[in-house]
Design a protein around this motif. Structure first.
Motif, PDB file in Angstrom:
ATOM      1  N   PRO A  45       0.791  -1.240   0.000  1.00 41.38           N
ATOM      2  CA  PRO A  45       0.000   0.000   0.000  1.00 41.38           C
ATOM      3  C   PRO A  45       0.818   1.283   0.000  1.00 41.38           C
ATOM      4  O   PRO A  45       0.318   2.339  -0.345  1.00 41.38           O
ATOM      5  CB  PRO A  45      -0.832  -0.119   1.283  1.00 41.38           C
ATOM      6  CG  PRO A  45      -0.039  -1.036   2.167  1.00 41.38           C
ATOM      7  CD  PRO A  45       0.640  -1.992   1.250  1.00 41.38           C
ATOM      8  N   GLY A  46       2.064   1.216   0.369  1.00 41.96           N
ATOM      9  CA  GLY A  46       2.876   2.429   0.417  1.00 41.96           C
ATOM     10  C   GLY A  46       3.380   2.835  -0.952  1.00 41.96           C
ATOM     11  O   GLY A  46       3.129   2.181  -1.982  1.00 41.96           O
ATOM     12  N   ASP A  47       4.108   3.929  -0.979  1.00 40.10           N
ATOM     13  CA  ASP A  47       4.714   4.405  -2.216  1.00 40.10           C
ATOM     14  C   ASP A  47       5.925   3.529  -2.531  1.00 40.10           C
ATOM     15  O   ASP A  47       6.847   3.413  -1.716  1.00 40.10           O
ATOM     16  CB  ASP A  47       5.151   5.865  -2.048  1.00 40.10           C
ATOM     17  CG  ASP A  47       5.602   6.495  -3.356  1.00 40.10           C
ATOM     18  OD1 ASP A  47       5.869   5.749  -4.322  1.00 40.10           O
ATOM     19  OD2 ASP A  47       5.693   7.739  -3.421  1.00 40.10           O
ATOM     20  N   PRO A  48       5.964   2.898  -3.722  1.00 48.19           N
ATOM     21  CA  PRO A  48       7.113   2.031  -4.032  1.00 48.19           C
ATOM     22  C   PRO A  48       8.418   2.790  -4.176  1.00 48.19           C
ATOM     23  O   PRO A  48       9.485   2.177  -4.187  1.00 48.19           O
ATOM     24  CB  PRO A  48       6.704   1.387  -5.359  1.00 48.19           C
ATOM     25  CG  PRO A  48       5.730   2.347  -5.958  1.00 48.19           C
ATOM     26  CD  PRO A  48       4.982   2.937  -4.800  1.00 48.19           C
ATOM     27  N   LEU A  49       8.356   4.113  -4.258  1.00 51.12           N
ATOM     28  CA  LEU A  49       9.566   4.916  -4.367  1.00 51.12           C
ATOM     29  C   LEU A  49      10.118   5.339  -3.006  1.00 51.12           C
ATOM     30  O   LEU A  49      11.161   5.993  -2.943  1.00 51.12           O
ATOM     31  CB  LEU A  49       9.292   6.163  -5.226  1.00 51.12           C
ATOM     32  CG  LEU A  49       8.849   5.902  -6.677  1.00 51.12           C
ATOM     33  CD1 LEU A  49       8.597   7.208  -7.399  1.00 51.12           C
ATOM     34  CD2 LEU A  49       9.896   5.073  -7.421  1.00 51.12           C
ATOM     35  N   ASP A  50       9.424   4.963  -1.920  1.00 49.39           N
ATOM     36  CA  ASP A  50       9.903   5.304  -0.578  1.00 49.39           C
ATOM     37  C   ASP A  50      11.130   4.470  -0.217  1.00 49.39           C
ATOM     38  O   ASP A  50      11.249   3.300  -0.599  1.00 49.39           O
ATOM     39  CB  ASP A  50       8.805   5.055   0.459  1.00 49.39           C
ATOM     40  CG  ASP A  50       7.704   6.103   0.386  1.00 49.39           C
ATOM     41  OD1 ASP A  50       7.938   7.160  -0.227  1.00 49.39           O
ATOM     42  OD2 ASP A  50       6.608   5.836   0.929  1.00 49.39           O
ATOM     43  N   MET A  51      12.027   5.075   0.524  1.00 48.41           N
ATOM     44  CA  MET A  51      13.220   4.378   1.014  1.00 48.41           C
ATOM     45  C   MET A  51      12.865   3.700   2.338  1.00 48.41           C
ATOM     46  O   MET A  51      12.721   4.370   3.362  1.00 48.41           O
ATOM     47  CB  MET A  51      14.368   5.371   1.186  1.00 48.41           C
ATOM     48  CG  MET A  51      14.846   5.975  -0.131  1.00 48.41           C
ATOM     49  SD  MET A  51      16.086   7.286   0.068  1.00 48.41           S
ATOM     50  CE  MET A  51      15.023   8.658   0.581  1.00 48.41           C
ATOM     51  N   VAL A  52      12.716   2.372   2.300  1.00 49.16           N
ATOM     52  CA  VAL A  52      12.192   1.648   3.458  1.00 49.16           C
ATOM     53  C   VAL A  52      13.176   0.634   4.029  1.00 49.16           C
ATOM     54  O   VAL A  52      12.917   0.048   5.085  1.00 49.16           O
ATOM     55  CB  VAL A  52      10.881   0.913   3.065  1.00 49.16           C
ATOM     56  CG1 VAL A  52       9.796   1.908   2.708  1.00 49.16           C
ATOM     57  CG2 VAL A  52      11.128  -0.057   1.914  1.00 49.16           C
ATOM     58  N   ALA A  53      14.273   0.398   3.360  1.00 54.40           N
ATOM     59  CA  ALA A  53      15.209  -0.641   3.819  1.00 54.40           C
ATOM     60  C   ALA A  53      16.636  -0.152   3.679  1.00 54.40           C
ATOM     61  O   ALA A  53      16.903   0.952   3.193  1.00 54.40           O
ATOM     62  CB  ALA A  53      15.000  -1.935   3.014  1.00 54.40           C
ATOM     63  N   GLU A  54      17.538  -0.984   4.115  1.00 55.73           N
ATOM     64  CA  GLU A  54      18.959  -0.693   3.962  1.00 55.73           C
ATOM     65  C   GLU A  54      19.341  -0.748   2.482  1.00 55.73           C
ATOM     66  O   GLU A  54      18.922  -1.664   1.771  1.00 55.73           O
ATOM     67  CB  GLU A  54      19.770  -1.720   4.750  1.00 55.73           C
ATOM     68  CG  GLU A  54      21.277  -1.573   4.627  1.00 55.73           C
ATOM     69  CD  GLU A  54      22.014  -2.696   5.305  1.00 55.73           C
ATOM     70  OE1 GLU A  54      23.227  -2.833   5.066  1.00 55.73           O
ATOM     71  OE2 GLU A  54      21.361  -3.444   6.048  1.00 55.73           O
ATOM     72  N   PRO A  55      20.102   0.202   1.979  1.00 55.68           N
ATOM     73  CA  PRO A  55      20.502   0.160   0.569  1.00 55.68           C
ATOM     74  C   PRO A  55      21.321  -1.089   0.235  1.00 55.68           C
ATOM     75  O   PRO A  55      22.024  -1.631   1.083  1.00 55.68           O
ATOM     76  CB  PRO A  55      21.325   1.441   0.398  1.00 55.68           C
ATOM     77  CG  PRO A  55      20.874   2.348   1.498  1.00 55.68           C
ATOM     78  CD  PRO A  55      20.536   1.431   2.639  1.00 55.68           C
ATOM     79  N   PHE A  56      21.214  -1.531  -0.998  1.00 55.93           N
ATOM     80  CA  PHE A  56      21.962  -2.682  -1.527  1.00 55.93           C
ATOM     81  C   PHE A  56      21.722  -3.953  -0.707  1.00 55.93           C
ATOM     82  O   PHE A  56      22.643  -4.737  -0.471  1.00 55.93           O
ATOM     83  CB  PHE A  56      23.462  -2.373  -1.582  1.00 55.93           C
ATOM     84  CG  PHE A  56      23.804  -1.238  -2.510  1.00 55.93           C
ATOM     85  CD1 PHE A  56      23.683  -1.390  -3.882  1.00 55.93           C
ATOM     86  CD2 PHE A  56      24.237  -0.019  -2.011  1.00 55.93           C
ATOM     87  CE1 PHE A  56      23.994  -0.342  -4.736  1.00 55.93           C
ATOM     88  CE2 PHE A  56      24.550   1.029  -2.867  1.00 55.93           C
ATOM     89  CZ  PHE A  56      24.432   0.869  -4.226  1.00 55.93           C
ATOM     90  N   LEU A  57      20.487  -4.125  -0.286  1.00 51.43           N
ATOM     91  CA  LEU A  57      20.117  -5.336   0.434  1.00 51.43           C
ATOM     92  C   LEU A  57      19.890  -6.452  -0.589  1.00 51.43           C
ATOM     93  O   LEU A  57      19.022  -6.353  -1.448  1.00 51.43           O
ATOM     94  CB  LEU A  57      18.846  -5.101   1.251  1.00 51.43           C
ATOM     95  CG  LEU A  57      18.413  -6.197   2.215  1.00 51.43           C
ATOM     96  CD1 LEU A  57      19.443  -6.347   3.332  1.00 51.43           C
ATOM     97  CD2 LEU A  57      17.042  -5.869   2.797  1.00 51.43           C
ATOM     98  N   ARG A  58      20.667  -7.505  -0.502  1.00 50.12           N
ATOM     99  CA  ARG A  58      20.602  -8.565  -1.516  1.00 50.12           C
ATOM    100  C   ARG A  58      19.377  -9.464  -1.311  1.00 50.12           C
ATOM    101  O   ARG A  58      18.874  -9.588  -0.189  1.00 50.12           O
ATOM    102  CB  ARG A  58      21.883  -9.414  -1.497  1.00 50.12           C
ATOM    103  CG  ARG A  58      23.088  -8.654  -2.039  1.00 50.12           C
ATOM    104  CD  ARG A  58      24.316  -9.527  -2.158  1.00 50.12           C
ATOM    105  NE  ARG A  58      25.380  -8.811  -2.871  1.00 50.12           N
ATOM    106  CZ  ARG A  58      25.532  -8.832  -4.186  1.00 50.12           C
ATOM    107  NH1 ARG A  58      24.699  -9.555  -4.945  1.00 50.12           N
ATOM    108  NH2 ARG A  58      26.518  -8.165  -4.760  1.00 50.12           N
ATOM    109  N   PRO A  59      18.903 -10.105  -2.381  1.00 46.52           N
ATOM    110  CA  PRO A  59      17.727 -10.985  -2.262  1.00 46.52           C
ATOM    111  C   PRO A  59      17.967 -12.120  -1.276  1.00 46.52           C
ATOM    112  O   PRO A  59      19.040 -12.730  -1.238  1.00 46.52           O
ATOM    113  CB  PRO A  59      17.552 -11.528  -3.684  1.00 46.52           C
ATOM    114  CG  PRO A  59      18.197 -10.508  -4.564  1.00 46.52           C
ATOM    115  CD  PRO A  59      19.351  -9.972  -3.772  1.00 46.52           C
ATOM    116  N   GLY A  60      16.948 -12.388  -0.452  1.00 48.65           N
ATOM    117  CA  GLY A  60      17.006 -13.485   0.504  1.00 48.65           C
ATOM    118  C   GLY A  60      17.653 -13.168   1.831  1.00 48.65           C
ATOM    119  O   GLY A  60      17.587 -13.981   2.758  1.00 48.65           O
TER     120      GLY A  60
END
Length: 289
Positions: free
Chosen positions: A49-64
């Motif tokens: 529901p949020g804006d997909p352009l929001d910064m919500v996590a640590e940068p360069f977080l790898r999949p998994g």
């Protein structure tokens, strides 16, 4: 006294087409993949529901690494999974609007030119030749570069450069059908030109138009992605093209930022191409015999 209603001796045309679609591996695979993409687009606002352009996590977080963000994050900490779902909505919107514009211009122009001929036909051919002398991608790029790139202007640019080939296709069908027995019978019965164009010509030319439309949607998705990769996407929209373009600077070190939305584009284009091939086989008159 009650009347006995006998069943129609021939099956419905729609049921016949659906039955052949279910028996076509290409159409079935393409439809399933496309339904998955449509589900992503429809459920994006509910699942994320949020804006997909929001910064919500640590940068360069790898999949998994973090289960809260299964596909990781980009260089700004934006959730890639949310971007994929919302990007499906934006990319499909641009593709659908641009295809609708191309269909409107190409079908109407081709019908009028092929049916009436004369100076109208000659004028349309000159216009289509002018558009086809310039590669459609370069033409779209020039239009978007001149005006501000937004979702609607990108769709407009793609649509107004994609119609000439469709116009030639519809013109050829109209030229072939206007001297046929069906059109001659309608003229003898006093049918109007609009009725002949819509009922006799457009209906019988629907098969190549449908197949072309599915391929045009796929082409529009690729064109939008290419424009966004070159920095001409809507900066306020989370499209797959923008995601691919944003990750090109870190492609060597953090490949997943570009690869994940790139795979979404590949699967969507593959689905549309498979569906187009399936429609071409199913709607081929020779397959109905």
């Amino acid at each position: 006294m009650s009347t006995l209603t006998l069943p129609h001796p021939y099956p419905s045309a729609a049921r016949s087409v659906l039955a052949r679609l279910r028996r076509s591996p290409s159409a079935l695979a393409g439809s399933l993949l496309l339904l998955l993409v449509l589900f992503m687009a429809a459920s994006a606002g509910w699942l994320f529901p949020g804006d997909p352009l929001d910064m919500v996590a640590e940068p360069f977080l790898r999949p998994g690494v973090d289960l809260a963000y299964p596909l990781g994050s980009d260089m700004l900490g934006r959730d890639l999974l949310a971007g994929i779902f919302h990007g499906a909505r934006v990319s499909l919107l641009i593709a659908a609007v641009s295809t609708a514009i191309a269909l409107l211009l190409g079908v109407s122009g081709g019908l009028l030119a092929g049916y009436y001929g004369g100076w109208l036909d000659a004028a349309l051919m000159r216009v289509t030749e002018f558009f086809q002398t310039i590669p459609s991608f370069l033409f779209s790029l020039a239009i978007v570069a001149v005006i501000q790139p937004t979702v609607w202007t990108i769709a407009l640019a793609i649509g107004v450069t994609a119609w000439p080939s469709l116009a030639r296709l519809v013109r050829a069908e109209a030229l072939k059908l206007r001297h046929g027995e069906m059109v001659r019978a309608s003229i003898a019965l006093g049918a109007s030109d609009a009725r002949i164009l819509l009922r006799d010509i457009l209906t019988n030319a629907a098969t190549p138009i449908l197949v072309s439309a599915s391929l045009m949607v796929a082409s529009a998705i690729l064109t939008e992605s290419s424009l966004a990769f070159l920095g001409l996407g809507d900066p306020n929209a989370a499209s797959w093209g923008n995601m691919v373009g944003a990750g090109r600077e870190v492609l060597r070190t953090d490949w997943y930022i570009t690869t994940i939305p790139g795979l979404a584009i590949v699967f969507t284009v593959l689905a549309l191409n498979l569906l187009g091939d399936g429609l071409a086989d199913v709607l081929d008159p020779r397959e109905r015999k």
